[in-house]
Design a protein around this motif. Structure first.
Motif, PDB file in Angstrom:
ATOM      1  N   GLY A  13       0.791  -1.234   0.000  1.00  0.00           N
ATOM      2  CA  GLY A  13       0.000   0.000   0.000  1.00  0.00           C
ATOM      3  C   GLY A  13       0.821   1.280   0.000  1.00  0.00           C
ATOM      4  N   TYR A  14       2.109   1.173  -0.241  1.00  0.00           N
ATOM      5  CA  TYR A  14       2.950   2.375  -0.263  1.00  0.00           C
ATOM      6  C   TYR A  14       3.083   2.926  -1.677  1.00  0.00           C
ATOM      7  CZ  TYR A  14       4.233   1.129   4.484  1.00  0.00           C
ATOM      8  OH  TYR A  14       4.187   0.832   5.809  1.00  0.00           O
ATOM      9  N   ARG A  15       3.481   4.216  -1.748  1.00  0.00           N
ATOM     10  CA  ARG A  15       3.576   4.902  -3.040  1.00  0.00           C
ATOM     11  C   ARG A  15       5.018   4.891  -3.547  1.00  0.00           C
ATOM     12  NH1 ARG A  15       1.444   9.168  -6.028  1.00  0.00           N
ATOM     13  NH2 ARG A  15       3.089  10.675  -5.596  1.00  0.00           N
ATOM     14  N   VAL A  16       5.208   4.448  -4.775  1.00  0.00           N
ATOM     15  CA  VAL A  16       6.541   4.347  -5.365  1.00  0.00           C
ATOM     16  C   VAL A  16       6.629   5.251  -6.588  1.00  0.00           C
ATOM     17  CG1 VAL A  16       8.221   2.753  -6.406  1.00  0.00           C
ATOM     18  CG2 VAL A  16       6.667   1.916  -4.632  1.00  0.00           C
ATOM     19  N   VAL A  17       7.651   6.075  -6.689  1.00  0.00           N
ATOM     20  CA  VAL A  17       7.854   6.903  -7.888  1.00  0.00           C
ATOM     21  C   VAL A  17       9.240   6.614  -8.474  1.00  0.00           C
ATOM     22  CG1 VAL A  17       6.297   8.760  -7.157  1.00  0.00           C
ATOM     23  CG2 VAL A  17       8.720   8.887  -6.578  1.00  0.00           C
TER      24      VAL A  17
ATOM     25  N   GLY B 235       0.812 -11.187  -4.931  1.00  0.00           N
ATOM     26  CA  GLY B 235      -0.077 -10.051  -5.193  1.00  0.00           C
ATOM     27  C   GLY B 235      -1.538 -10.473  -5.121  1.00  0.00           C
ATOM     28  N   LYS B 236      -1.819 -11.657  -5.666  1.00  0.00           N
ATOM     29  CA  LYS B 236      -3.207 -12.128  -5.686  1.00  0.00           C
ATOM     30  C   LYS B 236      -3.685 -12.551  -4.299  1.00  0.00           C
ATOM     31  CE  LYS B 236      -3.863 -13.511 -10.466  1.00  0.00           C
ATOM     32  NZ  LYS B 236      -4.068 -12.115 -10.854  1.00  0.00           N
ATOM     33  N   ARG B 237      -2.775 -13.144  -3.533  1.00  0.00           N
ATOM     34  CA  ARG B 237      -3.145 -13.669  -2.218  1.00  0.00           C
ATOM     35  C   ARG B 237      -2.894 -12.679  -1.069  1.00  0.00           C
ATOM     36  NH1 ARG B 237      -4.951 -17.269  -4.938  1.00  0.00           N
ATOM     37  NH2 ARG B 237      -4.732 -19.524  -4.619  1.00  0.00           N
ATOM     38  N   ASN B 238      -2.386 -11.514  -1.409  1.00  0.00           N
ATOM     39  CA  ASN B 238      -2.076 -10.521  -0.385  1.00  0.00           C
ATOM     40  C   ASN B 238      -3.345 -10.188   0.418  1.00  0.00           C
ATOM     41  OD1 ASN B 238      -0.168  -8.889   0.829  1.00  0.00           O
ATOM     42  ND2 ASN B 238      -0.707  -7.112  -0.421  1.00  0.00           N
ATOM     43  N   LEU B 239      -3.233 -10.104   1.709  1.00  0.00           N
ATOM     44  CA  LEU B 239      -4.408  -9.781   2.523  1.00  0.00           C
ATOM     45  C   LEU B 239      -4.782  -8.317   2.317  1.00  0.00           C
ATOM     46  CD1 LEU B 239      -3.419 -11.530   5.886  1.00  0.00           C
ATOM     47  CD2 LEU B 239      -5.047 -12.346   4.165  1.00  0.00           C
ATOM     48  N   ARG B 240      -6.055  -8.102   2.009  1.00  0.00           N
ATOM     49  CA  ARG B 240      -6.521  -6.732   1.836  1.00  0.00           C
ATOM     50  C   ARG B 240      -7.756  -6.529   2.700  1.00  0.00           C
ATOM     51  NH1 ARG B 240      -5.615  -8.303  -3.194  1.00  0.00           N
ATOM     52  NH2 ARG B 240      -3.818  -7.388  -4.255  1.00  0.00           N
TER      53      ARG B 240
END
Ligand code: UDP
Ligand code: MG
Length: 241
Positions: free
Chosen positions: A187-191, A227-232
């Protein structure tokens, strides 16, 4: 004391490069307004790298040295460095002088201006062989296609990240290349920003084409799965009032 920044680099047989790199880091960061420490991780070098690092401590008092018991790979060395880092921000780079520490201040400013959690370099004037550049192009394309991410140059080791973000990520062998994707997943922002790149002058590259390509593919599938199994979820505690 918590420094603003930890500069982390993995070292595997880079004896000629280490003294030059330390000088470049000091020149890039001294008097720029940030406090910093240097964390060098010797990955079981068989040359004089570790002795050179030890001898450098007198000249660079903020230099900390971690020595891995035996050669354990670049991701392991970086992981050890990141976990030991005390800074609010951590920047990693290669020890072979291909990355340029002079880019670090601009990356710090970019992180602030863009209110993001990670700034990753894009090597605009890539100074590697034609074969290596083609491999990277294909590698980045396949990787983004499989993981669903959009990272221009994930092989660029010059990466600046907020400590909390890196602390959330569990790394596996070879996965330092997926760090931006893993950080984003949390959930972090990467540039991205363009950075300098230089040819290797001393020592040799530690990788061949085959180990890079095949392992990379397996890693892509693993990252896609994560990515698919990441807990959200978002949890809200019900108040009594
Ligand atoms: N490295 C390491 N352990 C290894 C292989 C590499 O610590 O087993 C370090 C190496 O000393 C360098 C960085 O990782 O600082 C990148 O390695 P290299 O320059 O060989 O990779 P390339 O630029 O060719 O992709
Ligand atoms: Mg290199």
């Amino acid at each position: 004391m918590t420094p603003d920044l930890s500069v982390v680099f993995p070292v595997y047989n880079e004896e000629e490069n280490v003294p030059i790199l330390l000088g470049e880091i000091a020149r890039a960061l001294d008097g720029k307004g940030w406090t910093y420490e240097i964390v060098a991780v010797d990955d079981g070098s068989s040359d004089r790298s570790l002795s050179v690092l030890r001898e450098s401590r007198a000249r660079y008092p903020t230099l900390r040295i971690l020595a891995l018991e035996k050669n354990s790979g670049q991701t392991a060395a970086l992981d050890a460095g990141w976990r030991a880092a005390r800074g609010r921000f951590v920047v990693s780079l290669d020890a072979d002088l291909q990355n340029d520490p002079a880019d670090i201040p601009a990356m710090m400013r970019k992180l602030e201006e863009s209110a993001s959690d990670m700034v990753i370099g894009v090597r605009v004037n890539r100074r590697d062989t034609f074969a290596r550049r083609i491999q990277s192009k294909i590698g980045n394309g396949v990787r983004n296609w499989i993981t669903g991410d959009k990272i221009t140059d994930t092989g660029c080791s010059l990466k600046l990240v907020r400590r909390e973000a890196i602390d959330r990520v569990h790394l596996f062998t070879g996965m330092h290349r997926f760090l931006p994707t893993l950080v984003r997943m949390e959930g972090y922002r990467v540039v991205e920003m363009p950075v300098n790149h230089r040819p290797r002058q001393f020592g040799v590259s530690k990788y061949g084409a085959m180990n890079r390509a095949f392992r990379g593919l397996v890693d892509c599938l693993a990252v896609r799965w994560m990515g698919k199994r990441n807990l959200r979820y978002r949890a809200r505690e019900e108040g009594s009032s």
